[in-house]
Enzyme design. Structure first.
Site, PDB file in Angstrom:
ATOM      1  N   CYS A   1     -74.232 -60.288  49.174  1.00 41.77           N
ATOM      2  CA  CYS A   1     -74.952 -59.277  49.949  1.00 41.77           C
ATOM      3  C   CYS A   1     -74.000 -58.180  50.414  1.00 41.77           C
ATOM      4  O   CYS A   1     -74.436 -57.065  50.710  1.00 41.77           O
ATOM      5  CB  CYS A   1     -75.679 -59.902  51.132  1.00 41.77           C
ATOM      6  SG  CYS A   1     -74.641 -60.927  52.174  1.00 41.77           S
TER       7      CYS A   1
ATOM      8  N   GLU B   1     -80.925 -62.273  57.399  1.00 39.53           N
ATOM      9  CA  GLU B   1     -79.753 -61.709  56.711  1.00 39.53           C
ATOM     10  C   GLU B   1     -80.211 -61.337  55.310  1.00 39.53           C
ATOM     11  O   GLU B   1     -80.320 -62.193  54.433  1.00 39.53           O
ATOM     12  CB  GLU B   1     -78.611 -62.730  56.657  1.00 39.53           C
ATOM     13  CG  GLU B   1     -78.043 -63.080  58.015  1.00 39.53           C
ATOM     14  CD  GLU B   1     -77.286 -61.943  58.661  1.00 39.53           C
ATOM     15  OE1 GLU B   1     -77.049 -60.933  57.977  1.00 39.53           O
ATOM     16  OE2 GLU B   1     -76.939 -62.066  59.847  1.00 39.53           O
TER      17      GLU B   1
END
Length: 508
Positions: free
Chosen positions: A297, A263
């Site tokens: 993110c 990720e």
């Protein structure tokens, strides 16, 4: 600060490794690490980090625990996770306050992160009774074919500073009900939060006589991280962080033919169409760009606005940015806290210098702030730019929003996808045509695509992750649990003959 630490069992000096439970803490012998609050630059507490020998001790305990844990019925594993969720409920205020203190998140986001852990625990409990496989029709008579999913093994979890608690839960609690044991290496910038979590769950583990299921190892990349990446005893490494870090993790683990769940970075954009609800789009954009000081993110990095509403939307953004209260995240009125450290501030300033040199224009913000002496505060910033600028193509973990303009939806989609990353995306429109075009195979190339919702703040029920340089991993909801298990196809012949597949005959 002292009350928060005491409530979570934290001392002025803490050991940096445990195999779980009150008795699981190792007397670690590594270098001393000081956790510093980005709010005011003051030390919070220190951690005696783990050494390579400490890691081996933890790994031995994890391997022993896996032999028993994988044989426990999944609903019983779910009961352990349910009780962990109850402990998190009891300690939500204290743990959320520590996240604010150590990561600099505003109070609402610190508490929200713990709530996300609680929600994941609830999800994992339900999942423990739903680890389904498929049945398939065999082409051979009197044969039954099906697939099942087995525990994978000890799983390595490497997390970043920006979600110091929730990302662990996405991985660890899901992996645990799947029958795996976990070894967690948290970010050194938020290591106290990891220690606090293990103090919180220790009574549950003690009650069930569990050791080696939930493990923690705090240490530098060289001392601990590299060992984990190269350790064949860890069939899966789940890593959250920058694209640069992910490249190293992915290639290192691949060399030993291990699995990696990555990720990584996002360069998330919102397309604002001429028919959009501008108030809705404005609120989503501001939260997406400014929330967590732009250190998610999924933070909104680019806004792609139709030319006909560009000036009006920019003026509205500037008015909204002027109302963003930057300061001590512990204060209720604060909407944006500090960046994580001085290095993050310098990276933001360097990115703005690059934007100016490449032709960008800073429309709002761009400076440093000092609402709390010693802290790492900046102004949320708006920059008029072009999508092809190298700085726009790069994720800067800071509250910088690049404003881009388009005439046709096809141009907006091209700009949207023309970056190396592919995590989260959004479009604001009242048009069915526009929204469906955005969600089609020729639309957004991201792992997350939203309509009339911003890029930031994904729910736990959906699989979370992205494409391209975001890494391709999926965590949290939907069928992301499969990453933590191994698939097995089974065929049973309940007849008296031995027919071969594809009609092959092989008679002796």
């Amino acid at each position: 600060m002292e009350k928060i630490l005491a409530a979570l069992g934290l001392e002025p000096i803490n050991f940096g490794a445990t195999t779980g439970g009150p008795e699981g803490w190792l007397t670690t012998g590594g270098e001393m690490l000081t956790s510093v609050s980005p709010i005011d630059g003051r030390p919070i507490a220190r951690i005696q980090q783990a050494t390579a020998d400490d890691y081996d001790t933890v790994m031995a305990a994890a391997r022993d625990a896996f032999e028993k844990w994988r044989s426990m019925p999944a609903p019983q594993r779910g009961e352990v996770v349910r009780q962990i969720g109850l402990r998190l409920r009891e300690t939500k205020d204290a743990l959320g306050s520590l996240i604010t203190l150590e990561a600099g998140k505003i109070a609402a986001e610190g508490q929200g992160e713990v709530q996300e852990m609680i929600d994941i625990a609830d999800f994992a409990v339900g999942l423990s009774r739903q680890l389904y496989g498929l049945t398939m029709h065999s082409e051979r008579p009197r044969h039954r074919m099906y697939e099942q999913w087995h525990p994978l093994g000890p799983v390595g979890i490497i997390t970043a500073f920006n979600f110091p608690a929730a990302v662990w839960s996405w991985n660890a609690l899901i992996a645990a009900v799947c029958g795996d044991v976990v070894i967690w290496k948290p970010s050194s910038k938020t290591a106290l939060t990891a220690i606090a979590i293990h103090h919180i769950i220790a009574p549950v583990l003690a009650q069930h006589g569990l050791q080696g299921v939930f493990n923690l190892v705090i240490g530098s990349g060289a001392q601990v991280g590299e060992i984990m990446l190269n350790d064949p005893r860890l069939p899966l490494i789940s890593a959250t962080g920058s694209t640069r870090m992910g490249r190293h993790v992915g290639t290192t683990v691949a060399r030993r033919l291990g699995r990696s769940l990555l990720e990584l970075g996002g360069n998330n954009a919102i397309i604002v169409c001429e028919d959009a609800d501008l108030d809705l789009a404005l609120r989503a954009t501001v939260f997406g760009a400014v929330g967590t000081a732009g250190q998610r993110c999924t933070s909104t990095r680019r806004i792609i606005v139709h030319a006909s509403i560009r000036e009006r939307f920019i003026k509205a953004l500037m008015r909204a940015y002027a109302q963003v209260r930057v300061g001590d995240p512990r204060r209720k009125e604060t909407l944006m806290g500090p960046l994580i450290d001085a290095g993050a501030v310098e990276q933001m300033m360097a990115a703005l210098d690059q934007a100016r040199s490449q032709g960008g224009q800073v429309l709002y913000g761009g400076g440093r702030l000092d609402p709390v002496p010693g802290g790492f505060y900046v102004e949320p910033t708006l920059v008029a730019a072009e999508n092809h600028y190298p700085v726009v193509q790069t994720e800067t973990f800071a509250p910088i929003l690049y404003i881009l303009t388009y005439e046709k939806l096809e141009d907006a989609l091209r700009m949207h996808n023309d970056v190396p990353q592919g995590l989260s995306s959004a479009i604001f429109t009242a048009s069915l045509h526009n929204s469906e075009a955005f969600l089609a195979a020729t639309g957004s190339d991201c792992g997350i695509a939203n309509v009339n919702i911003g890029t930031s703040g994904a729910e736990i029920g959906g699989a979370f992750g992205g494409e391209k340089e975001t890494g391709g991993g999926r965590e949290s909801g939907s069928d992301a649990w499969r990453a933590y298990m191994r698939r097995q196809t089974n065929t049973i012949n309940w007849g008296r003959s031995l027919p071969l597949a594809q009609g092959i005959e092989f008679d002796l």
